[in-house]
Write a protein that holds these residues in place. Structure first.
Motif, PDB file in Angstrom:
ATOM      1  N   ALA A  54      -4.971  18.226   1.244  1.00  0.00           N
ATOM      2  CA  ALA A  54      -5.829  17.105   0.861  1.00  0.00           C
ATOM      3  C   ALA A  54      -5.145  16.223  -0.178  1.00  0.00           C
ATOM      4  CB  ALA A  54      -7.161  17.629   0.328  1.00  0.00           C
ATOM      5  N   ILE A  55      -4.486  16.840  -1.152  1.00  0.00           N
ATOM      6  CA  ILE A  55      -3.799  16.075  -2.183  1.00  0.00           C
ATOM      7  C   ILE A  55      -2.633  15.286  -1.581  1.00  0.00           C
ATOM      8  CG2 ILE A  55      -2.469  16.237  -4.317  1.00  0.00           C
ATOM      9  CD1 ILE A  55      -5.479  16.725  -4.600  1.00  0.00           C
ATOM     10  N   ALA A  56      -1.916  15.882  -0.647  1.00  0.00           N
ATOM     11  CA  ALA A  56      -0.814  15.181   0.020  1.00  0.00           C
ATOM     12  C   ALA A  56      -1.330  13.959   0.773  1.00  0.00           C
ATOM     13  CB  ALA A  56      -0.087  16.129   0.967  1.00  0.00           C
ATOM     14  N   ARG A  57      -2.436  14.118   1.466  1.00  0.00           N
ATOM     15  CA  ARG A  57      -3.025  12.985   2.192  1.00  0.00           C
ATOM     16  C   ARG A  57      -3.527  11.924   1.219  1.00  0.00           C
ATOM     17  NH1 ARG A  57      -5.560  17.219   5.862  1.00  0.00           N
ATOM     18  NH2 ARG A  57      -4.347  17.113   7.798  1.00  0.00           N
ATOM     19  N   PHE A  58      -4.049  12.354   0.074  1.00  0.00           N
ATOM     20  CA  PHE A  58      -4.514  11.409  -0.942  1.00  0.00           C
ATOM     21  C   PHE A  58      -3.377  10.499  -1.394  1.00  0.00           C
ATOM     22  CE2 PHE A  58      -4.586  10.247  -5.404  1.00  0.00           C
ATOM     23  CZ  PHE A  58      -5.766   9.535  -5.501  1.00  0.00           C
ATOM     24  N   TRP A  59      -2.236  11.098  -1.744  1.00  0.00           N
ATOM     25  CA  TRP A  59      -1.129  10.294  -2.229  1.00  0.00           C
ATOM     26  C   TRP A  59      -0.542   9.415  -1.134  1.00  0.00           C
ATOM     27  CZ3 TRP A  59      -0.763   8.929  -6.886  1.00  0.00           C
ATOM     28  CH2 TRP A  59      -1.185   9.776  -7.911  1.00  0.00           C
ATOM     29  N   ALA A  60      -0.502   9.923   0.075  1.00  0.00           N
ATOM     30  CA  ALA A  60      -0.022   9.097   1.189  1.00  0.00           C
ATOM     31  C   ALA A  60      -0.899   7.859   1.349  1.00  0.00           C
ATOM     32  CB  ALA A  60       0.005   9.909   2.473  1.00  0.00           C
ATOM     33  N   LYS A  61      -2.212   8.035   1.238  1.00  0.00           N
ATOM     34  CA  LYS A  61      -3.128   6.896   1.341  1.00  0.00           C
ATOM     35  C   LYS A  61      -2.957   5.954   0.149  1.00  0.00           C
ATOM     36  CE  LYS A  61      -7.865   5.608   2.461  1.00  0.00           C
ATOM     37  NZ  LYS A  61      -7.809   4.376   1.641  1.00  0.00           N
ATOM     38  N   PHE A  62      -2.727   6.511  -1.023  1.00  0.00           N
ATOM     39  CA  PHE A  62      -2.489   5.698  -2.215  1.00  0.00           C
ATOM     40  C   PHE A  62      -1.309   4.755  -1.987  1.00  0.00           C
ATOM     41  CE2 PHE A  62      -0.333   4.908  -6.243  1.00  0.00           C
ATOM     42  CZ  PHE A  62      -1.374   4.529  -7.081  1.00  0.00           C
ATOM     43  N   PHE A  63      -0.206   5.288  -1.453  1.00  0.00           N
ATOM     44  CA  PHE A  63       0.970   4.456  -1.197  1.00  0.00           C
ATOM     45  C   PHE A  63       0.676   3.376  -0.165  1.00  0.00           C
ATOM     46  CE2 PHE A  63       3.159   8.680  -2.155  1.00  0.00           C
ATOM     47  CZ  PHE A  63       3.186   8.413  -3.507  1.00  0.00           C
ATOM     48  N   GLU A  64      -0.086   3.727   0.869  1.00  0.00           N
ATOM     49  CA  GLU A  64      -0.447   2.747   1.891  1.00  0.00           C
ATOM     50  C   GLU A  64      -1.295   1.628   1.292  1.00  0.00           C
ATOM     51  OE1 GLU A  64       0.287   3.222   5.698  1.00  0.00           O
ATOM     52  OE2 GLU A  64       1.814   3.907   4.296  1.00  0.00           O
ATOM     53  N   ASP A  65      -2.284   2.003   0.486  1.00  0.00           N
ATOM     54  CA  ASP A  65      -3.232   1.034  -0.063  1.00  0.00           C
ATOM     55  C   ASP A  65      -2.569   0.092  -1.071  1.00  0.00           C
ATOM     56  OD1 ASP A  65      -5.191   2.198   1.462  1.00  0.00           O
ATOM     57  OD2 ASP A  65      -6.127   3.290  -0.205  1.00  0.00           O
ATOM     58  N   GLU A  66      -1.578   0.585  -1.800  1.00  0.00           N
ATOM     59  CA  GLU A  66      -0.993  -0.202  -2.876  1.00  0.00           C
ATOM     60  C   GLU A  66       0.285  -0.933  -2.471  1.00  0.00           C
ATOM     61  OE1 GLU A  66      -2.920  -0.531  -5.211  1.00  0.00           O
ATOM     62  OE2 GLU A  66      -4.205   1.234  -4.980  1.00  0.00           O
ATOM     63  N   ALA A  67       0.741  -0.729  -1.262  1.00  0.00           N
ATOM     64  CA  ALA A  67       2.004  -1.333  -0.826  1.00  0.00           C
ATOM     65  C   ALA A  67       1.941  -2.857  -0.840  1.00  0.00           C
ATOM     66  CB  ALA A  67       2.382  -0.836   0.563  1.00  0.00           C
ATOM     67  N   GLU A  68       0.789  -3.407  -0.475  1.00  0.00           N
ATOM     68  CA  GLU A  68       0.674  -4.864  -0.398  1.00  0.00           C
ATOM     69  C   GLU A  68       0.880  -5.517  -1.760  1.00  0.00           C
ATOM     70  OE1 GLU A  68      -2.345  -8.363   1.218  1.00  0.00           O
ATOM     71  OE2 GLU A  68      -2.970  -6.259   1.293  1.00  0.00           O
ATOM     72  N   ALA A  69       0.249  -4.966  -2.800  1.00  0.00           N
ATOM     73  CA  ALA A  69       0.399  -5.541  -4.136  1.00  0.00           C
ATOM     74  C   ALA A  69       1.845  -5.471  -4.599  1.00  0.00           C
ATOM     75  CB  ALA A  69      -0.511  -4.821  -5.127  1.00  0.00           C
ATOM     76  N   LEU A  70       2.508  -4.358  -4.318  1.00  0.00           N
ATOM     77  CA  LEU A  70       3.911  -4.221  -4.723  1.00  0.00           C
ATOM     78  C   LEU A  70       4.781  -5.245  -4.008  1.00  0.00           C
ATOM     79  CD1 LEU A  70       4.137  -0.339  -4.795  1.00  0.00           C
ATOM     80  CD2 LEU A  70       4.384  -1.854  -6.774  1.00  0.00           C
ATOM     81  N   GLY A  71       4.552  -5.433  -2.726  1.00  0.00           N
ATOM     82  CA  GLY A  71       5.321  -6.423  -1.979  1.00  0.00           C
ATOM     83  C   GLY A  71       5.094  -7.834  -2.486  1.00  0.00           C
ATOM     84  N   LYS A  72       3.834  -8.177  -2.743  1.00  0.00           N
ATOM     85  CA  LYS A  72       3.513  -9.529  -3.211  1.00  0.00           C
ATOM     86  C   LYS A  72       4.088  -9.803  -4.597  1.00  0.00           C
ATOM     87  CE  LYS A  72      -0.747 -10.415  -0.608  1.00  0.00           C
ATOM     88  NZ  LYS A  72      -2.210 -10.637  -0.712  1.00  0.00           N
ATOM     89  N   SER A  73       4.229  -8.775  -5.411  1.00  0.00           N
ATOM     90  CA  SER A  73       4.788  -8.984  -6.747  1.00  0.00           C
ATOM     91  C   SER A  73       6.227  -9.475  -6.681  1.00  0.00           C
ATOM     92  CB  SER A  73       4.705  -7.691  -7.562  1.00  0.00           C
ATOM     93  OG  SER A  73       5.563  -6.694  -7.026  1.00  0.00           O
TER      94      SER A  73
END
Length: 217
Positions: free
Chosen positions: A91-110
């Motif tokens: 569950a924790i592994a899936r949590f972090w994987a989703k975190f990276f997916e969700d936050e990728a857009e902001a990192l790219g736009k920066s």
């Protein structure tokens, strides 16, 4: 023997998540390079919803979305496990994987946006890095004591973020602000070079793809 094909782009972090999983499992596969400007009939047929890479074709069945594919590979093929066996750690592994997916857009736009959009994205990026810096204190992996699912999902941070920094001249992750994250990123690339594309080749490709990116500071 099972027939495995992978539709992707050689420089894509999402494609390389899938290739990484296939290599861990020791799966032989055919790589079929795609043209994002001229999508092939096979890509459009195999991913009619999003029409994007990567797509895994296994015995004429289509699996889409990089981390969905990684989990499928873990279940479908023999070899070292990618997801932890323990339910909590899974569950924790899936949590972090989703975190990276969700936050990728902001990192790219920066890196690649301009004006107010860039300012907002940069603020979000710093918050993301603060979270990761705290998470990675005295840690080499996101879950447990071995490389796995969440770490594969983090390849955009482990390799591609640094390449975007060099491409644009915009450095978000400094050792002064985020020492734990920077130490993790250094070791991530060093320890996993065999699974990642050559950094200099990806850097050259990104500079060709984003020739005006540095003026967006």
């Amino acid at each position: 023997m099972a027939e495995v094909k992978l539709l992707g782009l050689w420089y894509s972090p999402y494609t390389h998540r899938v290739e990484w999983a296939l290599k861990i499992k020791g799966v032989n596969y055919e790589f079929i390079e795609q043209d994002p400007q001229n999508k092939s009939p096979l890509l459009l047929e195999s991913n009619p919803v999003f029409k994007k890479i990567p797509v895994l074709i296994h015995n004429d069945k289509f699996i889409c979305e990089s981390m969905v594919i990684v989990e499928y590979i873990d279940d479908a093929f023999e070899g070292p496990p990618i997801l932890p066996k323990d339910p909590y750690n899974r569950a924790i592994a899936r949590f972090w994987a989703k975190f990276f997916e969700d936050e990728a857009e902001a990192l790219g736009k920066s890196f690649l946006s301009k004006g107010e959009e860039k300012e907002k994205a940069t603020e979000e990026a710093y918050e993301i890095l603060k979270v990761l810096d705290n998470q990675l204190e005295d840690k080499k992996f996101f879950v447990g004591d071995k490389f796995g699912f969440a770490d594969i999902a983090a390849n955009g941070l482990g390799l591609y973020m640094g390449i975007l920094e060099e491409t644009t001249g915009i450095v978000l992750a400094t050792r002064e602000k985020f020492p734990n994250f920077c130490a993790w990123r250094d070791e991530y690339y060093t320890q996993n070079m065999e699974y990642l594309p050559p950094r200099h080749e990806v850097l050259a490709k990104f500079k060709a793809l984003f020739p005006a990116a540095s003026v967006a500071k």
